[in-house]
Design a protein around this motif. Sequence first.
Motif, short mmCIF file in Angstrom:
data_model
loop_
_atom_site.label_atom_id
_atom_site.label_comp_id
_atom_site.label_asym_id
_atom_site.label_seq_id
_atom_site.Cartn_x
_atom_site.Cartn_y
_atom_site.Cartn_z
N PHE A 39 -54.06 40.14 82.21
CA PHE A 39 -54.93 41.27 82.97
C PHE A 39 -54.33 41.23 84.19
O PHE A 39 -53.79 40.29 85.05
N CYS A 40 -54.00 42.72 85.07
CA CYS A 40 -53.72 42.89 86.08
C CYS A 40 -54.57 44.36 86.59
O CYS A 40 -55.01 45.06 85.69
N THR A 41 -54.87 44.20 88.04
CA THR A 41 -55.70 45.36 88.26
C THR A 41 -54.85 46.73 88.33
O THR A 41 -55.49 47.89 88.30
N HIS A 42 -53.47 46.60 88.37
CA HIS A 42 -52.73 47.71 88.42
C HIS A 42 -51.42 47.36 87.71
O HIS A 42 -50.93 46.16 87.95
N ARG A 43 -50.61 48.27 86.89
CA ARG A 43 -49.54 47.65 86.12
C ARG A 43 -48.31 48.16 87.14
O ARG A 43 -48.06 49.60 86.99
N CYS A 44 -47.74 47.44 87.57
CA CYS A 44 -46.46 47.72 88.44
C CYS A 44 -45.44 48.51 87.68
O CYS A 44 -45.06 48.14 86.43
N GLY A 45 -44.51 49.26 88.26
CA GLY A 45 -43.52 49.93 87.77
C GLY A 45 -42.38 49.57 87.07
O GLY A 45 -41.88 49.87 85.90
N TYR A 46 -42.19 48.25 87.45
CA TYR A 46 -40.93 47.61 87.04
C TYR A 46 -41.23 46.48 86.09
O TYR A 46 -40.34 45.61 85.44
N CYS A 47 -42.69 46.28 85.67
CA CYS A 47 -42.91 44.99 84.95
C CYS A 47 -43.19 45.54 83.46
O CYS A 47 -43.46 46.41 82.87
N ASP A 48 -42.37 44.39 82.84
CA ASP A 48 -42.34 44.71 81.32
C ASP A 48 -42.92 43.38 80.51
O ASP A 48 -42.91 43.06 79.42
N PHE A 49 -43.88 42.75 81.38
CA PHE A 49 -44.67 41.45 80.82
C PHE A 49 -45.86 42.09 79.89
O PHE A 49 -46.14 43.36 80.12
N ASN A 50 -46.53 41.36 79.06
CA ASN A 50 -47.47 41.61 78.15
C ASN A 50 -48.70 41.78 79.05
O ASN A 50 -49.51 40.50 79.22
N THR A 51 -49.11 42.78 79.78
CA THR A 51 -50.16 42.91 80.64
C THR A 51 -50.71 43.94 80.76
O THR A 51 -50.24 45.01 80.39
N TYR A 52 -52.20 44.10 81.13
CA TYR A 52 -52.55 45.36 80.84
C TYR A 52 -53.64 45.46 82.17
O TYR A 52 -54.27 44.62 82.52
N GLY A 89 -50.02 31.68 83.41
CA GLY A 89 -49.11 32.77 83.76
C GLY A 89 -49.59 34.07 83.45
O GLY A 89 -50.72 34.32 82.57
N GLY A 90 -49.11 35.08 83.85
CA GLY A 90 -49.56 36.46 83.52
C GLY A 90 -48.52 37.51 83.51
O GLY A 90 -47.63 37.32 83.55
N GLY A 91 -49.10 38.65 83.86
CA GLY A 91 -50.56 39.15 84.20
C GLY A 91 -50.95 38.26 85.46
O GLY A 91 -49.93 37.84 86.54
N THR A 92 -52.24 38.36 85.93
CA THR A 92 -52.69 37.90 87.22
C THR A 92 -53.66 36.80 86.74
O THR A 92 -54.96 37.05 86.91
N PRO A 93 -53.34 35.41 86.58
CA PRO A 93 -54.19 34.43 86.43
C PRO A 93 -55.26 34.39 87.43
O PRO A 93 -56.60 33.99 87.22
N ALA A 124 -50.57 33.55 91.05
CA ALA A 124 -51.74 34.54 91.77
C ALA A 124 -50.89 35.35 92.67
O ALA A 124 -49.81 35.58 92.98
N ASN A 125 -51.66 36.47 92.88
CA ASN A 125 -51.26 37.58 93.48
C ASN A 125 -52.10 37.36 94.96
O ASN A 125 -53.28 37.34 94.92
N PRO A 126 -51.16 37.60 96.18
CA PRO A 126 -51.83 37.23 97.33
C PRO A 126 -53.24 37.73 97.73
O PRO A 126 -54.08 37.38 98.25
N GLU A 161 -44.90 49.08 93.81
CA GLU A 161 -46.30 49.46 93.47
C GLU A 161 -47.15 47.91 93.65
O GLU A 161 -48.12 47.75 92.89
N ARG A 162 -46.78 47.11 94.65
CA ARG A 162 -47.58 46.00 94.70
C ARG A 162 -48.75 46.05 95.52
O ARG A 162 -48.57 47.28 96.46
N LYS A 163 -49.89 45.69 95.56
CA LYS A 163 -50.97 46.10 96.27
C LYS A 163 -51.27 45.26 97.18
O LYS A 163 -52.18 45.33 98.32
#
Length: 418
Positions: A39-52, A89-93, A124-126, A161-163
Motif C-alpha cells: 500500500f502507498c498513498t501515491h504511486r510514484c512514476g518510477y516505481c515498478d514494485f507490487n504496490t497500490y 517491505g513495500g509499498g509503505t509499511p 518507512a516514508n519520512p 513524485e515523492r511526497k
Amino acid sequence: MDLSPEICSSLCFFCHLHQDILNFVTVISPYSLYLHIPFCTHRCGYCDFNTYAGLENLIPAYVDALIREIRYVATTSGTRLPVHTIFFGGGTPSLLPVDQVADILDAIKQSYDLELNTEITLEANPGTLNLEKLQGLKQVGINRLSFGVQSANPEDLRLLERKHDFADVIQAVKWTRQAGFDNLNLDWIFSLPGQSLASWQRNIELAIDLNTEHLSLYALSIEHGTPFKEMSSRGLMPLSDPDLAADMYEWASAQLSRAGFMQYEISNWAKPDLDGKPLACRHNLQYWRNLQYIGLGAGAHGYVGGMRIANTLAPAVYIKKLRNGGSFSWPRTPATATAEPVDSSREMDETMIMGLRLVDEGVSKDDFSQRFGAQLGTIYADQIKKLAVLNLLEDAGNSLRLTERGRLLGNQVFIEFV
Ligand code: SF4
C-alpha cells in the motif's frame, strides 16, 4: 555426481555427503521472513514494485490474511522454524498502525523460533511518521528502520513524485533517535534525469551529516510498465549518462569511505560495529548469500525448500485466497502463484551472481564446496580465467570477489554466470 535433491532424494537417508549439504542450507542457516505491505498513498512514476494507491481500506483485512499465511507456513513446515531476520517491505509499511505491526509480530513469535537478536526492519516514508508512532514501533520490537529519502533536492523529489521534503527527513531522523533506534538506513537514488554531479555530491554530504548507520545508493533504473518508461520512450525524459553515473558512484564511494563507512555490497555502505565489521543489513545478506527466506504477502517472493516461490499479486485476491484456505504442501500456501524447483546447477549460478555483489566478502570457497560438494574454481574455471584477465574478478585467498573495476561493471561479470 549430481547432488540436486530431486534426483538423488532416495539416497539421502544414507548419503552423508548430501545430508551435510542439505543441513548447511536448511538447518545451520536460520530463515529470514519477508513481509510485503503493498500500500502507498501515491504511486510514484518510477516505481515498478507490487504496490497500490487508494486501497488503504483493505489494510485491516490484509493484515488478517498476512497473519493467516504466517501461521499456514509454520503449520505445514511441521516444525518451529528458526528465524533470524524479519523485514517489512513495500509499498509503505509505515502506513500500518502500530497495533497491526504488533499483531503480525505476535503471530510470528507464536509460530517460529526467533533468535535472541533477530533483526526486525521496517521500511518507512519520512512523511508518514511522528515521534509517537516511532516510539510505538520500537516498543513492539522493530529494531531497524529504512527510510526512502532518494534526494535532498526539491526538484528531484518532485520529479520522483515523492511526497516528503528534506525537512521531513531531518525531523524523522531526529525522532528516530529520540525513540531509541540505533540502526537506521537511508535509501538514495542517483543518475536522475537532469541531476548534476554537484547536486549528487551535495546529497552525499547531507547523507553523511545525518550520521546514520547505513546508506543504500541506487542508480535510477527505468522499468517497463512505469510512467517513467512511457515518458522516456516518447523522448520526454532525458536519458542518463552512464559516464556521469559512474562518476557519481565513484565519488560517493570515496567520500563515504573517508567518512568512516565500509562498503560491503555494490549498493550498500555501513558504519563499523564494535568488532570493526560493517553494520550490514542481515536480512539482505540472506539474499546475497543465497540462503532461504520465506516471502509472505501479495506478490512476495521466497526461496525455500529448494523452490523459488511467488505469491499472487493483487491484495484483494490474496485476501480471498487466504480466507478460503485449502490444503497445500510446504512450502506452498493458498497465496502461491508459482513454485519453481531450483536444481543444483542453477543454485550454484545464483550463489555466484548474488555472492559477488558482496564486494569484500565475495563468494567463500569453503562455503561453496560445503554446500555443493564441488570446488568453485573447478566449476567456473573458464569464467574466472576470462574475468580475471579483464581485471573484473580477483582471487582473495578464501574467496572470489569483484575488483574495483568489477564493481562498476557488475552486470558484465554476472552475465558470465547465467
Ligand atoms: S513510495 Fe516507494 S513503494 Fe510506494 S510507489 Fe513510491 S517508490 Fe513505490
